[in-house]
Scaffold this motif. Structure first.
Motif, PDB file in Angstrom:
ATOM      1  N   PHE A  67       0.840  -1.193   0.000  1.00  0.00           N
ATOM      2  CA  PHE A  67       0.000   0.000   0.000  1.00  0.00           C
ATOM      3  C   PHE A  67       0.882   1.254   0.000  1.00  0.00           C
ATOM      4  CE2 PHE A  67      -2.625  -3.303   1.981  1.00  0.00           C
ATOM      5  CZ  PHE A  67      -3.805  -3.170   1.258  1.00  0.00           C
ATOM      6  N   LEU A  68       0.522   2.233  -0.831  1.00  0.00           N
ATOM      7  CA  LEU A  68       1.329   3.438  -0.999  1.00  0.00           C
ATOM      8  C   LEU A  68       0.530   4.686  -0.667  1.00  0.00           C
ATOM      9  CD1 LEU A  68       2.839   2.551  -4.514  1.00  0.00           C
ATOM     10  CD2 LEU A  68       3.655   1.817  -2.261  1.00  0.00           C
ATOM     11  N   ASP A  69       1.245   5.729  -0.213  1.00  0.00           N
ATOM     12  CA  ASP A  69       0.585   7.011   0.014  1.00  0.00           C
ATOM     13  C   ASP A  69       0.669   7.863  -1.254  1.00  0.00           C
ATOM     14  OD1 ASP A  69       3.142   8.134  -0.108  1.00  0.00           O
ATOM     15  OD2 ASP A  69       3.303   8.438   2.055  1.00  0.00           O
ATOM     16  N   ARG A  70       0.294   9.128  -1.152  1.00  0.00           N
ATOM     17  CA  ARG A  70       0.241   9.997  -2.334  1.00  0.00           C
ATOM     18  C   ARG A  70       1.624  10.293  -2.913  1.00  0.00           C
ATOM     19  NH1 ARG A  70      -4.782  11.724  -3.178  1.00  0.00           N
ATOM     20  NH2 ARG A  70      -6.268  11.607  -1.435  1.00  0.00           N
ATOM     21  N   LYS A  71       2.662  10.097  -2.124  1.00  0.00           N
ATOM     22  CA  LYS A  71       4.033  10.312  -2.596  1.00  0.00           C
ATOM     23  C   LYS A  71       4.700   8.991  -2.998  1.00  0.00           C
ATOM     24  CE  LYS A  71       4.820  14.506   0.118  1.00  0.00           C
ATOM     25  NZ  LYS A  71       5.691  15.178   1.126  1.00  0.00           N
ATOM     26  N   VAL A 105       3.262   2.492   2.741  1.00  0.00           N
ATOM     27  CA  VAL A 105       2.479   2.611   3.972  1.00  0.00           C
ATOM     28  C   VAL A 105       2.448   1.282   4.711  1.00  0.00           C
ATOM     29  CG1 VAL A 105       0.188   3.094   4.932  1.00  0.00           C
ATOM     30  CG2 VAL A 105       1.040   4.427   2.992  1.00  0.00           C
ATOM     31  N   ALA A 106       2.261   0.206   3.960  1.00  0.00           N
ATOM     32  CA  ALA A 106       2.194  -1.127   4.565  1.00  0.00           C
ATOM     33  C   ALA A 106       2.515  -2.182   3.515  1.00  0.00           C
ATOM     34  CB  ALA A 106       0.818  -1.392   5.161  1.00  0.00           C
ATOM     35  N   ASP A 107       3.116  -3.242   3.955  1.00  0.00           N
ATOM     36  CA  ASP A 107       3.456  -4.391   3.114  1.00  0.00           C
ATOM     37  C   ASP A 107       2.868  -5.605   3.808  1.00  0.00           C
ATOM     38  OD1 ASP A 107       4.651  -6.396   1.588  1.00  0.00           O
ATOM     39  OD2 ASP A 107       6.586  -6.200   2.594  1.00  0.00           O
ATOM     40  N   GLU A 108       1.770  -6.139   3.281  1.00  0.00           N
ATOM     41  CA  GLU A 108       1.013  -7.152   4.008  1.00  0.00           C
ATOM     42  C   GLU A 108       0.677  -8.356   3.133  1.00  0.00           C
ATOM     43  OE1 GLU A 108      -1.359  -4.002   6.932  1.00  0.00           O
ATOM     44  OE2 GLU A 108      -2.468  -5.113   5.408  1.00  0.00           O
ATOM     45  N   VAL A 109       0.635  -9.519   3.763  1.00  0.00           N
ATOM     46  CA  VAL A 109       0.161 -10.733   3.093  1.00  0.00           C
ATOM     47  C   VAL A 109      -1.355 -10.758   3.180  1.00  0.00           C
ATOM     48  CG1 VAL A 109       0.140 -13.245   3.141  1.00  0.00           C
ATOM     49  CG2 VAL A 109       2.273 -12.007   3.570  1.00  0.00           C
ATOM     50  N   LEU A 110      -1.996 -10.810   2.026  1.00  0.00           N
ATOM     51  CA  LEU A 110      -3.453 -10.848   1.986  1.00  0.00           C
ATOM     52  C   LEU A 110      -3.967 -12.261   2.211  1.00  0.00           C
ATOM     53  CD1 LEU A 110      -6.204  -9.478   1.347  1.00  0.00           C
ATOM     54  CD2 LEU A 110      -5.793 -10.068  -1.063  1.00  0.00           C
ATOM     55  N   SER A 111      -3.319 -13.239   1.566  1.00  0.00           N
ATOM     56  CA  SER A 111      -3.788 -14.615   1.716  1.00  0.00           C
ATOM     57  C   SER A 111      -2.700 -15.603   1.343  1.00  0.00           C
ATOM     58  CB  SER A 111      -5.026 -14.857   0.837  1.00  0.00           C
ATOM     59  OG  SER A 111      -4.716 -14.687  -0.537  1.00  0.00           O
ATOM     60  N   ASP A 112      -2.757 -16.769   1.974  1.00  0.00           N
ATOM     61  CA  ASP A 112      -1.927 -17.915   1.624  1.00  0.00           C
ATOM     62  C   ASP A 112      -2.862 -18.993   1.106  1.00  0.00           C
ATOM     63  OD1 ASP A 112       0.932 -17.507   2.261  1.00  0.00           O
ATOM     64  OD2 ASP A 112       0.153 -17.056   4.256  1.00  0.00           O
ATOM     65  N   SER A 147      -3.470   5.654  -1.120  1.00  0.00           N
ATOM     66  CA  SER A 147      -4.010   6.179  -2.368  1.00  0.00           C
ATOM     67  C   SER A 147      -3.675   5.280  -3.556  1.00  0.00           C
ATOM     68  CB  SER A 147      -3.477   7.585  -2.628  1.00  0.00           C
ATOM     69  OG  SER A 147      -2.064   7.583  -2.710  1.00  0.00           O
ATOM     70  N   ALA A 148      -2.819   4.283  -3.340  1.00  0.00           N
ATOM     71  CA  ALA A 148      -2.434   3.374  -4.419  1.00  0.00           C
ATOM     72  C   ALA A 148      -1.939   2.066  -3.813  1.00  0.00           C
ATOM     73  CB  ALA A 148      -1.349   4.000  -5.291  1.00  0.00           C
ATOM     74  N   LEU A 149      -1.819   1.070  -4.666  1.00  0.00           N
ATOM     75  CA  LEU A 149      -1.306  -0.216  -4.198  1.00  0.00           C
ATOM     76  C   LEU A 149      -0.660  -0.982  -5.337  1.00  0.00           C
ATOM     77  CD1 LEU A 149      -3.361  -2.780  -5.137  1.00  0.00           C
ATOM     78  CD2 LEU A 149      -4.864  -1.595  -3.542  1.00  0.00           C
ATOM     79  N   ILE A 150       0.170  -1.919  -4.943  1.00  0.00           N
ATOM     80  CA  ILE A 150       0.771  -2.872  -5.884  1.00  0.00           C
ATOM     81  C   ILE A 150       0.387  -4.262  -5.408  1.00  0.00           C
ATOM     82  CG2 ILE A 150       2.923  -3.818  -6.810  1.00  0.00           C
ATOM     83  CD1 ILE A 150       4.168  -1.031  -6.288  1.00  0.00           C
ATOM     84  N   LEU A 151      -0.201  -5.040  -6.285  1.00  0.00           N
ATOM     85  CA  LEU A 151      -0.596  -6.411  -5.995  1.00  0.00           C
ATOM     86  C   LEU A 151       0.536  -7.344  -6.426  1.00  0.00           C
ATOM     87  CD1 LEU A 151      -2.909  -8.468  -5.264  1.00  0.00           C
ATOM     88  CD2 LEU A 151      -3.555  -8.355  -7.670  1.00  0.00           C
ATOM     89  N   VAL A 152       0.846  -8.324  -5.603  1.00  0.00           N
ATOM     90  CA  VAL A 152       1.918  -9.267  -5.906  1.00  0.00           C
ATOM     91  C   VAL A 152       1.454 -10.675  -5.553  1.00  0.00           C
ATOM     92  CG1 VAL A 152       4.369  -9.799  -5.610  1.00  0.00           C
ATOM     93  CG2 VAL A 152       3.539  -7.473  -5.132  1.00  0.00           C
TER      94      VAL A 152
END
Length: 228
Positions: free
Chosen positions: A133-137, A141-148, A171-176
């Motif tokens: 998860f990213l902020d406006r800059k 903000v956070a790097d989290e495991v959504l699911s295993d 305000s944005a995110l990267i899915l991995v």
């Protein structure tokens, strides 16, 4: 082990340490790097056969470091102390890589981001979904495991992703996610899911910057492939 054998082991370990100190990791083969780790945990035994056996069993040096503790512990001759030594090296490497990601805006530090993701996800035996998860800059903000999930599937629920992004004021995110098969080529299900997620996030002003698929053979960026 007789005195002569002990002297041979001691001499071998001393030469390994000297080569490492002079030439770094590049001066040693993968099994020799693993030997150095095992030497700390198993001080009075020739660990070369054990190091070679581990790499043969798990497939690579990186795969040994990334293996689950229970799987390492099941390997003949490897006790708890050796398992802890191996996993502590992996943890230290990931800690350093994570620090590189946290200290600078993600999108201007892409090489560090991809290196971190490769280290933390490429050799997992089950599919995992991670969200950055990213902020406006574009700071993390956070790097989290959504699911295993299983060996070929981990669920992604857009509602959960959106809810968490709002909680973090992101305000944005990267899915991995990773492909345990090793091949990072996106499936049609990956593509469909990503577009559904991007649409759900976009309705609330949250941008999906990218979806990265990680495999042992490399990574695929949806953004670079024109899939997002």
């Amino acid at each position: 082990m007789g005195d002569a054998d002990k002297d041979l082991v001691k001499g071998h370990r001393s030469r390994l340490r000297e080569r490492f100190l002079k030439g770094g990791a590049e001066a040693l083969a993968d099994y020799e790097l693993l030997e150095l780790i095992l030497c700390l945990a198993i001080p009075r035994r020739d660990v070369k056969p054990l190091a070679k056996g581990l790499i043969r069993q798990f497939g690579s040096y990186a795969a040994v470091l990334s293996a689950e503790p229970r799987d390492l512990g099941a390997f003949p001759g490897l006790g708890d102390t050796a398992v802890v030594a191996i996993k502590s090296v992996q943890a230290s490497a990931l800690h350093l890589a994570r620090a590189e990601v946290h200290d600078r805006p993600v999108l201007s530090n892409w090489a560090a981001v991809t290196a971190y993701l490769q280290g933390v996800m490429a050799n997992r035996s089950r599919e995992q979904v991670r969200l950055m998860f990213l902020d406006r800059k574009n700071a993390l903000v956070a790097d989290e495991v959504l699911s295993d999930g299983t060996i070929d599937q981990a669920p992604v629920y857009p509602r959960e992703v959106v809810k968490r992004a709002l909680e973090l004021n992101a305000s944005a995110l990267i899915l991995v996610h990773n492909h345990p098969s090793g091949d990072p080529t996106p499936s049609q299900a990956d593509i469909t899911m990503t577009r559904t997620l991007a649409d759900a996030c976009g309705r609330l002003g949250i941008k999906v910057h990218d979806h990265i698929v990680v495999g042992t053979s490399g990574q695929v960026s949806f953004r670079e492939q024109g899939l997002l």
